[in-house]
Design an enzyme around this catalytic site. Structure first.
Site, PDB file in Angstrom:
ATOM      1  N   MET A 283      41.249  19.302  50.772  1.00 34.25           N
ATOM      2  CA  MET A 283      42.524  18.570  50.730  1.00 34.25           C
ATOM      3  C   MET A 283      42.379  17.361  49.798  1.00 34.25           C
ATOM      4  O   MET A 283      42.083  17.522  48.631  1.00 34.25           O
ATOM      5  CB  MET A 283      42.934  18.145  52.143  1.00 34.25           C
ATOM      6  CG  MET A 283      43.407  19.309  52.991  1.00 34.25           C
ATOM      7  SD  MET A 283      45.079  19.831  52.587  1.00 34.25           S
ATOM      8  CE  MET A 283      46.034  18.621  53.478  1.00 34.25           C
ATOM      9  N   CYS A 284      42.566  16.169  50.347  1.00 36.08           N
ATOM     10  CA  CYS A 284      42.581  14.899  49.609  1.00 36.08           C
ATOM     11  C   CYS A 284      43.902  14.717  48.863  1.00 36.08           C
ATOM     12  O   CYS A 284      44.557  15.682  48.482  1.00 36.08           O
ATOM     13  CB  CYS A 284      41.427  14.765  48.624  1.00 36.08           C
ATOM     14  SG  CYS A 284      39.799  14.790  49.396  1.00 36.08           S
ATOM     15  N   GLY A 285      44.271  13.478  48.695  1.00 43.54           N
ATOM     16  CA  GLY A 285      45.507  13.153  47.994  1.00 43.54           C
ATOM     17  C   GLY A 285      45.236  12.130  46.904  1.00 43.54           C
ATOM     18  O   GLY A 285      44.440  11.207  47.089  1.00 43.54           O
TER      19      GLY A 285
ATOM     20  N   ARG B  79      46.910  14.310  53.851  1.00 41.60           N
ATOM     21  CA  ARG B  79      46.006  14.994  52.926  1.00 41.60           C
ATOM     22  C   ARG B  79      44.597  14.394  52.971  1.00 41.60           C
ATOM     23  O   ARG B  79      43.655  15.005  52.437  1.00 41.60           O
ATOM     24  CB  ARG B  79      46.536  14.935  51.489  1.00 41.60           C
ATOM     25  CG  ARG B  79      47.836  15.704  51.271  1.00 41.60           C
ATOM     26  CD  ARG B  79      48.099  15.893  49.782  1.00 41.60           C
ATOM     27  NE  ARG B  79      47.058  16.697  49.161  1.00 41.60           N
ATOM     28  CZ  ARG B  79      47.041  18.031  49.140  1.00 41.60           C
ATOM     29  NH1 ARG B  79      48.026  18.720  49.727  1.00 41.60           N
ATOM     30  NH2 ARG B  79      46.054  18.677  48.554  1.00 41.60           N
TER      31      ARG B  79
ATOM     32  N   THR C 237      43.345   9.330  48.957  1.00 42.33           N
ATOM     33  CA  THR C 237      43.155   9.502  50.389  1.00 42.33           C
ATOM     34  C   THR C 237      42.185  10.669  50.563  1.00 42.33           C
ATOM     35  O   THR C 237      42.393  11.737  49.981  1.00 42.33           O
ATOM     36  CB  THR C 237      44.476   9.817  51.111  1.00 42.33           C
ATOM     37  OG1 THR C 237      44.985  11.083  50.662  1.00 42.33           O
ATOM     38  CG2 THR C 237      45.512   8.745  50.835  1.00 42.33           C
TER      39      THR C 237
END
Length: 298
Positions: free
Chosen positions: A1-3, A32, A149
């Protein structure tokens, strides 16, 4: 994920609101990456002075008296502004390398987040909203910035494992994805004298780009070389003193969206991160093409 989020301002009247806008974009992408977050802000500065952003697990101990001790050690003035677990130390640019070495000698437990004339980096473990509040990020001004994030998948949830990563003056990177050859690239860069704080593949990507720019590439050229020399799937958003760049790997499986108006250029892992930006309804919105470098400079 991660944003990932990024914002490059063309309109100077928006500069006082950079922190507010970036923070809103970051918090919107909390789901995220809820384990840690960070932002790099490119703000005011001059060639005669440089900033060193540091972090400590025990700020009350490490930051107390540091400015005076550092000033005495380098033979020049050192000013310090403490923000929670981080502090921004300003020193004469001619003394910046001596100051960096002295900080690590005087306070061995301190970690250096970033160095440059205009960059400040703040990152910590915790929900993005908590990180934003901890560092009062909504009140920061500047010309451009990037944020991240994190949802950790390949390394521990730590402050140093959070993004952005900085490995060169006024340069930093955030990343969504995974690199398969980062250990080989890390070994090659170590042979050239580069050092690493973590096992995170994103730090390797940041160091790779910094190394290419140190050898004469501009931001666009350095990003082009990630497409041939780094294996895996990735979206990189990079900040430099004067610019902001984006590149996706040839597969481009990670989500990404960009928007441009005559006032700004914005990046988000999802459109909802951009939805509250001023004039977004009139923006040119598009998905960055695979293997294509986008960059803007002041």
């Amino acid at each position: 994920m991660c944003g990932i989020v990024g914002l490059f301002l063309k309109d100077k009247s928006l500069e006082p609101k950079l922190g507010e806008m970036l923070s809103d974009m970051l918090v919107t992408l909390t789901d995220r990456g809820p384990d840690s977050a960070g932002i790099a802000i490119y703000g005011a500065g001059d060639r005669n002075h440089s900033k060193i952003t540091i972090q400590s697990a025990d700020p009350a101990h490490d930051f107390d008296g540091l400015a005076a001790e550092l000033g005495a050690r380098i033979g020049g003035k050192a000013d310090i502004v403490v923000k929670s677990t981080h502090a921004v130390i300003e020193v004469p640019t001619a003394k910046v390398e001596a100051a960096r070495d002295a900080i690590l000698e005087l306070r061995p437990s301190v970690r250096i987040m970033g160095v440059g004339e205009v960059i400040e980096i703040f990152k910590e473990v915790g929900l993005p909203a908590d990180v934003v509040k901890r560092f009062d990020l909504t009140k920061m001004s500047g010309t451009h910035g990037i944020g991240h994030t994190r949802m950790a998948t390949e390394s521990a949830v730590t402050t140093m494992g959070a993004h952005p990563f900085s490995t060169g003056p006024d340069q930093c990177l955030v990343h969504n994805g995974s690199l398969s050859n980062h250990n080989n690239v890390r070994r090659e860069l170590r042979r050239e004298g580069m050092t690493f704080e973590t096992e995170n593949d994103t730090e390797v990507a940041a160091a790779f780009i910094s190394n290419k720019m140190a050898h004469g590439d501009n931001l666009g050229g350095a990003l082009e070389k990630t497409l041939t020399d780094l294996d895996g799937f990735f979206t990189f958003v990079v900040g430099t003193k004067n610019g902001f760049g984006v590149v996706r790997d040839p597969i481009a499986c990670k989500p990404a969206v960009m928007a441009e108006t005559d006032r700004y250029v914005a990046f988000g892992s999802e459109y909802r991160a951009l939805a509250n930006l001023p004039g977004i309804e009139d923006a040119r919105v598009w998905e960055p093409e695979p293997s294509k470098v986008y960059f803007w400079e002041h």
